[in-house]
Motif scaffolding. Structure first.
Motif, PDB file in Angstrom:
ATOM      1  N   VAL A 221      -3.508  -4.993  18.345  1.00  0.00           N
ATOM      2  CA  VAL A 221      -4.277  -6.245  16.742  1.00  0.00           C
ATOM      3  C   VAL A 221      -3.341  -7.501  16.837  1.00  0.00           C
TER       4      VAL A 221
ATOM      5  N   SER B  86      -7.166  -2.482   7.603  1.00  0.00           N
ATOM      6  CA  SER B  86      -6.043  -2.164   6.491  1.00  0.00           C
ATOM      7  C   SER B  86      -4.605  -3.560   6.786  1.00  0.00           C
TER       8      SER B  86
ATOM      9  N   TYR C 264      -0.668  -3.115   4.760  1.00  0.00           N
ATOM     10  CA  TYR C 264      -0.112  -2.931   4.092  1.00  0.00           C
ATOM     11  C   TYR C 264       1.364  -4.049   4.195  1.00  0.00           C
TER      12      TYR C 264
ATOM     13  N   GLN D 237       5.602  -4.241   3.269  1.00  0.00           N
ATOM     14  CA  GLN D 237       6.434  -3.816   3.745  1.00  0.00           C
ATOM     15  C   GLN D 237       7.819  -4.746   3.560  1.00  0.00           C
TER      16      GLN D 237
ATOM     17  N   LEU E 285       6.540   0.612   2.763  1.00  0.00           N
ATOM     18  CA  LEU E 285       5.495   0.944   3.330  1.00  0.00           C
ATOM     19  C   LEU E 285       4.352   0.419   1.903  1.00  0.00           C
TER      20      LEU E 285
ATOM     21  N   PHE F 276       0.399   0.363   0.815  1.00  0.00           N
ATOM     22  CA  PHE F 276      -1.194   0.169   1.154  1.00  0.00           C
ATOM     23  C   PHE F 276      -1.200  -1.268  -0.056  1.00  0.00           C
TER      24      PHE F 276
ATOM     25  N   LEU G 140       7.473  -8.424   4.648  1.00  0.00           N
ATOM     26  CA  LEU G 140       6.653  -8.661   6.373  1.00  0.00           C
ATOM     27  C   LEU G 140       5.326  -7.763   6.064  1.00  0.00           C
TER      28      LEU G 140
ATOM     29  N   LEU H  69       1.615  -5.948   7.175  1.00  0.00           N
ATOM     30  CA  LEU H  69       1.116  -5.474   7.910  1.00  0.00           C
ATOM     31  C   LEU H  69       0.321  -5.882   8.382  1.00  0.00           C
TER      32      LEU H  69
ATOM     33  N   SER I 188      -8.598   0.722  12.972  1.00  0.00           N
ATOM     34  CA  SER I 188      -8.529   1.977  13.319  1.00  0.00           C
ATOM     35  C   SER I 188     -10.668   2.018  13.672  1.00  0.00           C
TER      36      SER I 188
ATOM     37  N   GLN J  96      -4.380   4.629  12.614  1.00  0.00           N
ATOM     38  CA  GLN J  96      -4.357   3.184  12.455  1.00  0.00           C
ATOM     39  C   GLN J  96      -3.366   2.815  13.578  1.00  0.00           C
TER      40      GLN J  96
ATOM     41  N   PHE K  63      -1.180  -0.691  14.599  1.00  0.00           N
ATOM     42  CA  PHE K  63      -0.704  -1.906  14.006  1.00  0.00           C
ATOM     43  C   PHE K  63      -0.100  -3.219  14.630  1.00  0.00           C
ATOM     44  N   GLY K  64      -0.494  -3.762  13.886  1.00  0.00           N
ATOM     45  CA  GLY K  64      -0.124  -5.348  14.508  1.00  0.00           C
ATOM     46  C   GLY K  64       1.253  -6.225  13.981  1.00  0.00           C
ATOM     47  N   PRO K  65       2.056  -7.065  15.169  1.00  0.00           N
ATOM     48  CA  PRO K  65       3.261  -7.580  14.779  1.00  0.00           C
ATOM     49  C   PRO K  65       3.910  -7.144  13.671  1.00  0.00           C
TER      50      PRO K  65
ATOM     51  N   TYR L  80       5.402   7.633  12.349  1.00  0.00           N
ATOM     52  CA  TYR L  80       5.451   6.697  12.763  1.00  0.00           C
ATOM     53  C   TYR L  80       6.574   6.255  12.853  1.00  0.00           C
TER      54      TYR L  80
ATOM     55  N   ARG M  13       6.092  -3.407  17.308  1.00  0.00           N
ATOM     56  CA  ARG M  13       5.173  -2.804  15.587  1.00  0.00           C
ATOM     57  C   ARG M  13       5.326  -1.170  14.997  1.00  0.00           C
ATOM     58  N   LEU M  14       4.971  -1.415  14.280  1.00  0.00           N
ATOM     59  CA  LEU M  14       4.985   0.201  13.946  1.00  0.00           C
ATOM     60  C   LEU M  14       4.028   1.185  14.733  1.00  0.00           C
TER      61      LEU M  14
ATOM     62  N   ASN N 168      -8.289   4.512   5.554  1.00  0.00           N
ATOM     63  CA  ASN N 168      -7.580   4.179   5.589  1.00  0.00           C
ATOM     64  C   ASN N 168      -6.506   3.919   4.298  1.00  0.00           C
ATOM     65  N   LYS N 169      -6.308   4.447   3.574  1.00  0.00           N
ATOM     66  CA  LYS N 169      -5.133   4.749   2.997  1.00  0.00           C
ATOM     67  C   LYS N 169      -4.242   4.861   3.109  1.00  0.00           C
ATOM     68  N   LEU N 170      -3.086   4.298   3.858  1.00  0.00           N
ATOM     69  CA  LEU N 170      -1.854   5.673   4.111  1.00  0.00           C
ATOM     70  C   LEU N 170      -1.256   6.077   2.690  1.00  0.00           C
TER      71      LEU N 170
ATOM     72  N   PHE O  10       2.936   6.312   2.726  1.00  0.00           N
ATOM     73  CA  PHE O  10       3.741   6.403   4.003  1.00  0.00           C
ATOM     74  C   PHE O  10       5.113   6.708   2.531  1.00  0.00           C
TER      75      PHE O  10
END
Lengths: 114, 110
Positions: free
Chosen positions: A4, A33, A35, A37, A43, A45, A88, A90, A94, A103, A105-107, B36, B43-44, B96-98, B100
């Motif tokens: 991603v 999705s 997020y 952070q 984190l 949503f 941040l 994110l 998926s 899922q 994740f991107g950086p 995770y 990245r995560l 896809n609603k996580l 955390f």
């Protein structure tokens, strides 16, 4: 497979401006999705898109919006930026977004609002 | 409200010591649960998930429905395990609603 990707990686804006962040999912993934952070809230949503439709939204004000294109790439927009929007951001992708999938994740895009 | 609770912000251990990172979730049916990990400047990424019952990098996690817990364990910590660990579960509404947890920083000292 390429992972991603998110652009830009870093962004500095001032209060009141707007910003657009971009996310390219893994090839073949249709769910994206977003997020936020932060050190204080962790984190959280923002929203999820599948086949160009927003299917789920988190508890964020209407200043946060997004969209998804036919190639599954997604953008999120934040209007009238506030200091508290510094975070941040994110995105994750998926295949089908069933909730039980992994899922990826991107950086992230680090946004600083001054 | 659906919650994932990680009670420890920081867990500090010495290399070779056992590690247990705690995670509790609010009950809603039979959940899928994830761990995770976020290494420094990376990245995560998914470490492991309940449904696959795998052991990744020596870590395991067992779902305890009675205690609504999904603690992450490793018998012998390594310095390269130092990272932020997040427990997560999908929102019962689907997709896809996580949700955390707040995360636990694991610091493994030589």
């Amino acid at each position: 497979k390429a992972g991603v990707t998110q652009t830009p990686r870093y962004l500095i804006k001032t209060r009141g401006q707007q910003v657009t962040l971009s996310c390219s999912p893994i090839s073949g993934h249709r769910s994206v999705s977003w997020y936020q952070q932060t050190p204080g809230q962790g984190l959280q949503f923002l929203f999820e898109y599948f086949s160009e439709t927003q299917r789920n939204k988190g508890n964020f004000p209407g200043r946060f919006s997004g969209r998804q294109f036919s190639n599954s790439r997604s953008e999120m927009n934040v209007s009238t930026l506030e200091l508290g929007d510094s975070a941040l951001y994110l995105c994750a992708s998926s295949l089908r977004g069933t909730g039980e999938e992994t899922q990826y994740f991107g950086p992230g895009t680090r946004l600083l609002v001054l | 409200a659906q919650r994932v609770t990680q009670p420890e912000k920081l867990l500090s251990v010495f290399k070779g010591a056992p590690v247990e990172l705690k995670c509790n979730y609010s009950y809603s049916g039979s959940p899928e649960l994830f761990w995770y990990v976020q290494y420094s400047r990376q990245r995560l990424q998914l470490l492991l998930r309940h449904i696959s019952r795998e052991s990744i990098k020596g870590f395991t996690a067992d779902l305890n429905k009675g205690e609504t817990s999904f603690h992450l364990k490793k018998p012998f910590a390594q310095e390269e395990d130092s990272a932020m660990y997040y427990c997560a579960r999908p929102h019962p509404g689907g997709y896809n609603k996580l949700i955390f947890g707040a995360g636990t920083r694991l610091a493994v000292h030589p």
